[in-house]
Design a protein around this motif. Structure first.
Motif, PDB file in Angstrom:
ATOM      1  N   ALA A   1       0.796  -1.150  -0.141  1.00  0.00           N
ATOM      2  CA  ALA A   1      -0.130  -0.128   0.170  1.00  0.00           C
ATOM      3  C   ALA A   1       0.891   1.233   0.219  1.00  0.00           C
ATOM      4  O   ALA A   1       0.338   2.244  -0.606  1.00  0.00           O
ATOM      5  CB  ALA A   1      -0.837  -0.001   1.423  1.00  0.00           C
TER       6      ALA A   1
ATOM      7  N   SER B   1     -10.380   0.347  -0.856  1.00  0.00           N
ATOM      8  CA  SER B   1      -9.744  -0.484   0.253  1.00  0.00           C
ATOM      9  C   SER B   1     -10.969  -0.893   1.387  1.00  0.00           C
ATOM     10  O   SER B   1     -11.515  -0.071   1.993  1.00  0.00           O
ATOM     11  CB  SER B   1      -8.457   0.182   0.950  1.00  0.00           C
ATOM     12  OG  SER B   1      -7.839  -0.731   1.643  1.00  0.00           O
TER      13      SER B   1
ATOM     14  N   ALA C   1      -6.716  -1.323   5.869  1.00  0.00           N
ATOM     15  CA  ALA C   1      -5.813  -0.041   6.214  1.00  0.00           C
ATOM     16  C   ALA C   1      -5.441  -0.090   7.780  1.00  0.00           C
ATOM     17  O   ALA C   1      -4.273   0.281   7.955  1.00  0.00           O
ATOM     18  CB  ALA C   1      -6.615   1.225   6.037  1.00  0.00           C
TER      19      ALA C   1
ATOM     20  N   PHE D   1      -1.864  -1.335   7.666  1.00  0.00           N
ATOM     21  CA  PHE D   1      -0.610  -0.376   6.885  1.00  0.00           C
ATOM     22  C   PHE D   1       0.197   0.088   8.262  1.00  0.00           C
ATOM     23  O   PHE D   1      -0.228   0.727   8.827  1.00  0.00           O
ATOM     24  CB  PHE D   1      -1.278   0.561   6.209  1.00  0.00           C
ATOM     25  CG  PHE D   1      -2.150   0.144   4.949  1.00  0.00           C
ATOM     26  CD1 PHE D   1      -1.969  -1.112   4.716  1.00  0.00           C
ATOM     27  CD2 PHE D   1      -3.066   0.990   4.302  1.00  0.00           C
ATOM     28  CE1 PHE D   1      -3.013  -1.572   3.609  1.00  0.00           C
ATOM     29  CE2 PHE D   1      -3.887   0.527   3.295  1.00  0.00           C
ATOM     30  CZ  PHE D   1      -3.887  -0.780   2.979  1.00  0.00           C
TER      31      PHE D   1
ATOM     32  N   LEU E   1       0.879   5.177   7.123  1.00  0.00           N
ATOM     33  CA  LEU E   1      -0.622   5.839   6.540  1.00  0.00           C
ATOM     34  C   LEU E   1      -0.086   7.028   5.677  1.00  0.00           C
ATOM     35  O   LEU E   1      -0.766   7.076   4.462  1.00  0.00           O
ATOM     36  CB  LEU E   1      -1.249   6.212   7.882  1.00  0.00           C
ATOM     37  CG  LEU E   1      -2.682   6.186   7.454  1.00  0.00           C
ATOM     38  CD1 LEU E   1      -3.185   4.853   6.825  1.00  0.00           C
ATOM     39  CD2 LEU E   1      -3.451   6.533   8.779  1.00  0.00           C
TER      40      LEU E   1
ATOM     41  N   PHE F   1       0.941   5.548   2.130  1.00  0.00           N
ATOM     42  CA  PHE F   1      -0.419   5.003   1.602  1.00  0.00           C
ATOM     43  C   PHE F   1      -1.055   6.123   0.911  1.00  0.00           C
ATOM     44  O   PHE F   1      -1.321   5.962  -0.243  1.00  0.00           O
ATOM     45  CB  PHE F   1      -1.091   4.355   2.776  1.00  0.00           C
ATOM     46  CG  PHE F   1      -2.460   3.974   1.951  1.00  0.00           C
ATOM     47  CD1 PHE F   1      -2.682   3.148   0.927  1.00  0.00           C
ATOM     48  CD2 PHE F   1      -3.657   4.666   2.852  1.00  0.00           C
ATOM     49  CE1 PHE F   1      -4.150   3.393   0.416  1.00  0.00           C
ATOM     50  CE2 PHE F   1      -5.004   4.411   2.249  1.00  0.00           C
ATOM     51  CZ  PHE F   1      -5.098   3.666   1.069  1.00  0.00           C
ATOM     52  N   THR F   2      -1.291   7.238   1.812  1.00  0.00           N
ATOM     53  CA  THR F   2      -2.310   8.329   1.201  1.00  0.00           C
ATOM     54  C   THR F   2      -1.690   8.858  -0.113  1.00  0.00           C
ATOM     55  O   THR F   2      -2.247   9.262  -0.937  1.00  0.00           O
ATOM     56  CB  THR F   2      -2.577   9.358   2.216  1.00  0.00           C
ATOM     57  OG1 THR F   2      -1.504   9.800   2.749  1.00  0.00           O
ATOM     58  CG2 THR F   2      -3.588   8.683   3.357  1.00  0.00           C
TER      59      THR F   2
ATOM     60  N   ILE G   1     -11.977   4.249   1.243  1.00  0.00           N
ATOM     61  CA  ILE G   1     -11.461   3.562   2.090  1.00  0.00           C
ATOM     62  C   ILE G   1     -12.239   3.355   3.537  1.00  0.00           C
ATOM     63  O   ILE G   1     -12.847   3.951   4.171  1.00  0.00           O
ATOM     64  CB  ILE G   1      -9.979   4.221   2.803  1.00  0.00           C
ATOM     65  CG1 ILE G   1      -9.078   4.638   1.745  1.00  0.00           C
ATOM     66  CG2 ILE G   1      -9.516   3.351   3.904  1.00  0.00           C
ATOM     67  CD1 ILE G   1      -8.450   6.157   2.163  1.00  0.00           C
TER      68      ILE G   1
ATOM     69  N   SER H   1     -12.476   0.936   7.010  1.00  0.00           N
ATOM     70  CA  SER H   1     -11.672   0.081   7.895  1.00  0.00           C
ATOM     71  C   SER H   1     -12.127   0.472   9.284  1.00  0.00           C
ATOM     72  O   SER H   1     -12.893   1.603   9.677  1.00  0.00           O
ATOM     73  CB  SER H   1     -10.251   0.217   7.777  1.00  0.00           C
ATOM     74  OG  SER H   1      -9.465  -0.961   8.402  1.00  0.00           O
TER      75      SER H   1
ATOM     76  N   LEU I   1      -5.692   9.839   9.189  1.00  0.00           N
ATOM     77  CA  LEU I   1      -5.990   9.650   7.806  1.00  0.00           C
ATOM     78  C   LEU I   1      -6.500  10.629   7.006  1.00  0.00           C
ATOM     79  O   LEU I   1      -6.086  10.910   5.852  1.00  0.00           O
ATOM     80  CB  LEU I   1      -7.230   8.214   7.654  1.00  0.00           C
ATOM     81  CG  LEU I   1      -7.641   7.872   6.508  1.00  0.00           C
ATOM     82  CD1 LEU I   1      -6.509   7.265   5.594  1.00  0.00           C
ATOM     83  CD2 LEU I   1      -8.805   7.043   6.365  1.00  0.00           C
TER      84      LEU I   1
END
Length: 284
Positions: A137, A152, A156, A159, A162, A165-166, A181, A183, A217
């Protein structure tokens, strides 16, 4: 950047390697149907004994809930699923939701091998609509702007980085593309939440899950240049049903039953987070 940044071999933590390696979680009664998520239980009667059909239905419903905001992004959108597991959700996107193509990406080679076996018919008859590829990711092996949308489901929390990933999510989306996303996250920035979750839930104590906060996030998505970030709590449609299903296998007081407890006390919730890459973005 004109190509994916994932040049090295993806690496996994020991906890992720073990959890998704020797055992096929999707074949276990806890999950079932090839899906591995806690379920979206809205519309399922929780006041009667739950069946395996109810469990599979809840997991399908989670994907339908996540995929619905993406259907209008393009005519037959091209999508990537980050953390595709056994590929059951990718198949829902292709078979039910009219996606022109889905790339299912996962870090675990054993999961990808299972995904290929489970979806052999779709891969054989419609290879242009589905593929599976190994990647992390935080470093995806795709071209810039390769996808109309990214989604996803319940990945997440694994991960490690983070913000990476973003940034990658923003990079692989085309201008005007959209991400969803779903989660479970800590609802706020309280630094004591992580310790509390380690005390309640073995998956946090073992390092399988990471106590990411939903503000982290959101901040990561915005820092990566994505806009129209929207956060929706769906915990009321997840945790009670998940606990009712767990009650068929786990006694009160055992650690899996503490997911509902963590939700009730405000330490954990389940969210869908949507974001958009600006239509006129040129460089992220």
């Amino acid at each position: 950047m004109t190509h994916g940044s994932g040049t090295g071999r993806p690496t996994m933590t020991p906890a992720v390697q073990e959890a998704y390696g020797p055992s096929d979680l999707g074949s276990m009664p806890l999950f079932g149907g090839g899906f591995i998520n806690f379920g979206y239980w809205q519309g399922i009667d929780l006041d009667r004994p739950l069946s395996e059909e109810d469990r599979v239905r809840s997991q399908q419903a989670m994907y339908r809930h996540v995929l619905a905001p993406l259907a209008s992004v393009a005519e037959g959108p091209r999508a990537v699923e980050v953390g595709c597991g056994l590929g059951a959700g990718a198949a829902v996107a292709v078979r039910e939701c009219g996606f022109a193509h889905v790339t299912g990406m996962d870090i675990h080679p054993e999961q990808l091998a299972r995904a290929a076996r489970r979806n052999a018919d779709l891969l054989s008859h419609h290879p242009e609509r589905l593929r599976f590829e190994r990647g992390a990711a935080e470093s995806m092996p795709f071209e810039d702007g390769a996808f109309d949308c990214l989604y996803s489901v319940e990945a997440a929390q694994h991960f490690r980085d983070l913000p990476a990933f973003t940034r990658e999510a923003a990079r692989v989306l085309r201008p005007g593309g959209r991400a969803v996303i779903a989660s479970f996250f800590v609802p706020d920035g309280d630094p004591g939440r992580a310790g509390r979750l380690r005390g309640l839930l073995d998956t946090y104590a073992s390092g399988l899950d990471v106590a990411h906060s939903v503000p982290a996030l959101v901040g990561g998505l915005e820092d990566a240049g994505l806009t129209e970030v929207r956060v929706t709590s769906i915990g009321a449609s997840v945790w009670p049903g998940w606990d009712r299903w767990l009650a068929t296998m786990w006694e009160p007081g055992t650690w899996p039953r503490n997911f509902l407890r963590a939700f009730d006390e405000g330490s954990l919730d389940y969210y869908t987070v949507t974001a958009q890459r600006p239509a006129h973005a040129t460089e992220l």
